[in-house]
Design a protein around this motif. Structure first.
Motif, mmCIF file in Angstrom:
data_model
loop_
_atom_site.group_PDB
_atom_site.id
_atom_site.type_symbol
_atom_site.label_atom_id
_atom_site.label_comp_id
_atom_site.label_asym_id
_atom_site.label_seq_id
_atom_site.Cartn_x
_atom_site.Cartn_y
_atom_site.Cartn_z
ATOM 1 N N SER A 12 -40.863 -45.834 -27.454
ATOM 2 C CA SER A 12 -39.556 -45.492 -27.013
ATOM 3 C C SER A 12 -38.689 -46.795 -27.497
ATOM 4 N N PHE A 13 -39.206 -47.285 -28.594
ATOM 5 C CA PHE A 13 -38.290 -48.352 -29.203
ATOM 6 C C PHE A 13 -36.900 -47.889 -29.903
ATOM 7 N N ASN A 14 -36.847 -46.820 -30.604
ATOM 8 C CA ASN A 14 -35.367 -45.906 -31.218
ATOM 9 C C ASN A 14 -34.813 -45.934 -30.003
ATOM 10 N N GLU A 15 -35.256 -45.126 -29.017
ATOM 11 C CA GLU A 15 -34.476 -44.892 -27.604
ATOM 12 C C GLU A 15 -33.692 -46.194 -26.885
ATOM 13 N N LEU A 16 -34.633 -47.055 -26.993
ATOM 14 C CA LEU A 16 -33.930 -48.498 -26.495
ATOM 15 C C LEU A 16 -33.124 -49.100 -27.251
ATOM 16 N N VAL A 17 -33.121 -49.099 -28.559
ATOM 17 C CA VAL A 17 -32.237 -49.303 -29.758
ATOM 18 C C VAL A 17 -30.902 -48.517 -29.385
ATOM 19 N N ASN A 18 -30.989 -47.100 -29.383
ATOM 20 C CA ASN A 18 -29.725 -46.212 -29.092
ATOM 21 C C ASN A 18 -29.019 -46.666 -28.030
ATOM 22 N N THR A 19 -29.718 -46.985 -26.859
ATOM 23 C CA THR A 19 -29.074 -47.247 -25.663
ATOM 24 C C THR A 19 -28.502 -48.552 -25.877
ATOM 25 N N HIS A 21 -27.238 -50.049 -28.220
ATOM 26 C CA HIS A 21 -25.954 -50.005 -29.285
ATOM 27 C C HIS A 21 -24.899 -49.353 -28.467
ATOM 28 N N PHE A 22 -25.128 -48.278 -27.743
ATOM 29 C CA PHE A 22 -24.114 -47.509 -26.829
ATOM 30 C C PHE A 22 -23.371 -48.256 -26.190
ATOM 31 N N LEU A 23 -24.310 -49.069 -25.119
ATOM 32 C CA LEU A 23 -23.875 -50.134 -24.322
ATOM 33 C C LEU A 23 -23.001 -51.003 -24.835
ATOM 34 N N HIS A 24 -23.308 -51.711 -26.061
ATOM 35 C CA HIS A 24 -22.755 -52.722 -26.797
ATOM 36 C C HIS A 24 -21.174 -52.258 -27.207
ATOM 37 N N SER A 25 -21.169 -50.825 -27.705
ATOM 38 C CA SER A 25 -19.977 -50.423 -28.110
ATOM 39 C C SER A 25 -18.914 -49.958 -27.234
ATOM 40 N N HIS A 26 -19.561 -50.177 -25.695
ATOM 41 C CA HIS A 26 -18.493 -49.636 -24.493
ATOM 42 C C HIS A 26 -18.849 -50.753 -23.440
ATOM 43 N N PRO A 27 -18.527 -51.903 -24.000
ATOM 44 C CA PRO A 27 -18.375 -52.901 -22.863
ATOM 45 C C PRO A 27 -17.184 -52.809 -21.874
ATOM 46 N N GLU A 28 -17.531 -53.377 -20.748
ATOM 47 C CA GLU A 28 -16.714 -53.195 -19.536
ATOM 48 C C GLU A 28 -16.631 -54.525 -18.797
ATOM 49 N N LEU A 29 -15.487 -54.859 -18.474
ATOM 50 C CA LEU A 29 -15.324 -56.144 -17.725
ATOM 51 C C LEU A 29 -15.868 -56.311 -16.350
ATOM 52 N N SER A 30 -16.324 -57.541 -15.610
ATOM 53 C CA SER A 30 -16.730 -57.425 -14.407
ATOM 54 C C SER A 30 -15.959 -56.771 -13.412
ATOM 55 N N ASP A 31 -16.552 -55.858 -12.571
ATOM 56 C CA ASP A 31 -16.023 -54.837 -11.675
ATOM 57 C C ASP A 31 -15.334 -53.772 -12.252
ATOM 58 N N ASN A 32 -15.484 -53.584 -13.522
ATOM 59 C CA ASN A 32 -14.864 -52.406 -14.330
ATOM 60 C C ASN A 32 -15.932 -51.728 -14.743
ATOM 61 N N GLU A 33 -17.224 -51.871 -14.294
ATOM 62 C CA GLU A 33 -18.349 -51.071 -15.144
ATOM 63 C C GLU A 33 -18.495 -49.825 -14.649
ATOM 64 N N GLU A 34 -17.370 -49.066 -14.644
ATOM 65 C CA GLU A 34 -17.417 -47.495 -14.094
ATOM 66 C C GLU A 34 -18.430 -46.657 -15.034
ATOM 67 N N GLY A 107 -28.331 -55.655 -23.349
ATOM 68 C CA GLY A 107 -29.864 -55.927 -23.602
ATOM 69 C C GLY A 107 -30.497 -55.841 -22.418
ATOM 70 N N HIS A 108 -30.161 -56.559 -21.366
ATOM 71 C CA HIS A 108 -30.574 -56.479 -20.038
ATOM 72 C C HIS A 108 -30.701 -55.179 -19.348
ATOM 73 N N THR A 109 -29.500 -54.374 -19.512
ATOM 74 C CA THR A 109 -29.523 -53.108 -18.883
ATOM 75 C C THR A 109 -30.300 -52.316 -19.663
ATOM 76 N N THR A 110 -30.502 -52.443 -20.759
ATOM 77 C CA THR A 110 -31.477 -51.562 -21.577
ATOM 78 C C THR A 110 -32.825 -51.748 -21.219
ATOM 79 N N VAL A 111 -33.220 -52.918 -21.049
ATOM 80 C CA VAL A 111 -34.644 -53.416 -20.771
ATOM 81 C C VAL A 111 -34.888 -52.627 -19.349
ATOM 82 N N LEU A 112 -34.356 -52.758 -18.476
ATOM 83 C CA LEU A 112 -34.306 -52.122 -17.253
ATOM 84 C C LEU A 112 -34.435 -50.947 -17.089
ATOM 85 N N LEU A 113 -33.822 -49.982 -18.028
ATOM 86 C CA LEU A 113 -33.963 -48.781 -18.118
ATOM 87 C C LEU A 113 -35.219 -48.170 -18.976
#
Ligand code: NI
Length: 400
Positions: A12-19, A21-34, A107-113
């Motif tokens: 599932s390496f490619n899927e991890l990478v896609n996940t 990259h998506f998270l990296h391009s859509h960052p949200e500040l603390s308590d705004n992680e909706e 990366g941490h969120t991706t690893v846990l997924l």
């Protein structure tokens, strides 16, 4: 079964990478992680993993229950980003200007997924329960305690987390037994003096002069009162006073942070700061107001649980994959809040030669993702055995 799960992770390496990259391009500040939380929830739903959202803010709690009886392991990842303008130029850069995953929580969120997926692929063929904790607001501290207050650690017997770490070789993990990260508490001192015209200092109780003596004297706590072998930090980080060239102000505000690795020092240092500040104020006819705020505790890695993570890493990746971290960091990590409920450990995931965390050119190395997923999903192979091992006290008692 172990091989199957490792294969699932590698496949599932490619899927991890896609996940990631998506998270990296859509960052949200603390308590705004909706949106991040919604993304995590959608991924979990696709996998068929039971979960609930809105825990302690935008936190997500997921759970997988094995077919056999056993203990409950908590796995934690943080989801928030930092107020930094990204300077990387790759195609998945932050689309949220001024906000950036500069601490690798993408990366941490991706690893846990990824761990959720690997564990789910076992169709319940494991003992016990795995609780996955997707946490908001780590950078501002507080997300962890709120999730715990809302039941994240209920019934959890041990808890595990990782942090991506520049400077540790890619493919390796950094471990340490005992203290890993420091406590971080803060203090505020108000020196209440008496203002006057700057040309008539004898009419004042000068709070700047008093405050300067306090700042200097506080540095004697660590250098003269604390055992040099027991690390601690007192840093004064704010000193505000005055508004004009020709006015001695009425008060001064001093603030700073205290870092320790031991609970005893953590209790002792604020008392010393108070005594020194009050003593100096009294000597100069000023009044002292002292406020102390308990932040996060130290991260203490349970030695037995660390043995387990080390075994997993050595057996899966070889001996070179384990790096013994030589000393604790005086930085803080709100993972400590979980450790108030159960033992556990945090390891460092080697990211190799990348920019330091909290800088505008940092980026999590995708190749580290599967290296993180494997120890994060350890439960399926020998988690149960960990609890049969003697505790460090028991081991100690057995010594001749
Ligand atoms: Ni971080």
């Amino acid at each position: 079964m172990i091989d199957t799960a490792v294969e699932t992770i590698r496949a599932s390496f490619n899927e991890l990478v896609n996940t990631r990259h998506f998270l990296h391009s859509h960052p949200e500040l603390s308590d705004n992680e909706e949106n991040t939380a919604r993304f995590v929830s959608e991924k979990l739903s696709q996998m068929g993993v039971m979960h609930k959202t809105g825990v302690g803010g935008h936190g997500v709690l997921a759970e997988l229950v094995g077919k056999r009886q056993g203990k409950t392991i908590g796995l934690r990842a943080d989801m928030d980003a930092l107020p930094i303008l990204e300077q990387n130029t790759f195609d998945y850069c932050s689309q949220n200007k001024g906000v950036m995953h500069a601490c690798g929580h993408d990366g941490h969120t991706t690893v846990l997924l990824g761990a959720a997926k690997a564990l789910q692929s076992l169709n319940g063929d494991f003992a016990g329960t795995v609780r996955m904790i997707f946490q908001p607001a780590e950078e501002t501290v507080g997300g962890a305690a709120r999730m715990c207050a809302e039941g994240a650690m209920e019934g959890v017997d041990a808890v595990l987390a990782l942090h991506g770490w520049p400077g540790i070789e890619l493919g390796a993990i950094g471990i340490r037994r005992g203290a890993m990260m420091a406590s971080a508490d803060t203090f505020d001192i108000t020196v209440k003096g008496k203002g006057s015209h700057a040309a008539y200092p004898h009419q004042s109780f000068d709070p700047i002069m008093v405050g300067a003596q306090i700042v200097t004297a506080l540095q004697s706590i660590i250098s003269r009162e604390i055992n040099p072998a027991d690390p601690a930090v007192v840093s004064v980080t704010k000193f505000h006073a005055g508004t004009a060239y020709n006015v001695i102000p009425g008060h001064a505000e001093i603030a700073g942070t205290i870092r320790t690795l031991s609970p005893d020092l953590r209790k002792e240092i604020p008392n010393r700061i108070r005594s020194i500040a009050e003593g100096i104020c009294a000597a100069h006819r000023a009044e002292c107001e002292f406020r102390y705020h308990m932040g996060t505790g130290p991260v203490y890695n349970d030695p037995n649980f660390t043995d387990l993570v080390e075994d997993v890493a050595r057996e899966t990746f070889g001996d070179k994959a384990v790096y013994e971290v030589p000393y604790a960091s005086m930085g803080a990590e709100d993972f400590a809040a979980y450790l108030e409920y159960a033992p556990g450990m945090m390891f460092r995931l080697g990211l190799g030669d990348v920019s330091p965390i909290h800088t505008p050119t940092f980026n999590f190395d995708d190749r580290a993702l599967p290296i993180g997923v494997i120890p994060m999903s350890i439960y399926w192979w020998q988690g149960a055995d960990y609890f049969k091992r003697p505790t460090s006290e028991e081991r100690h008692a057995q010594l001749p």
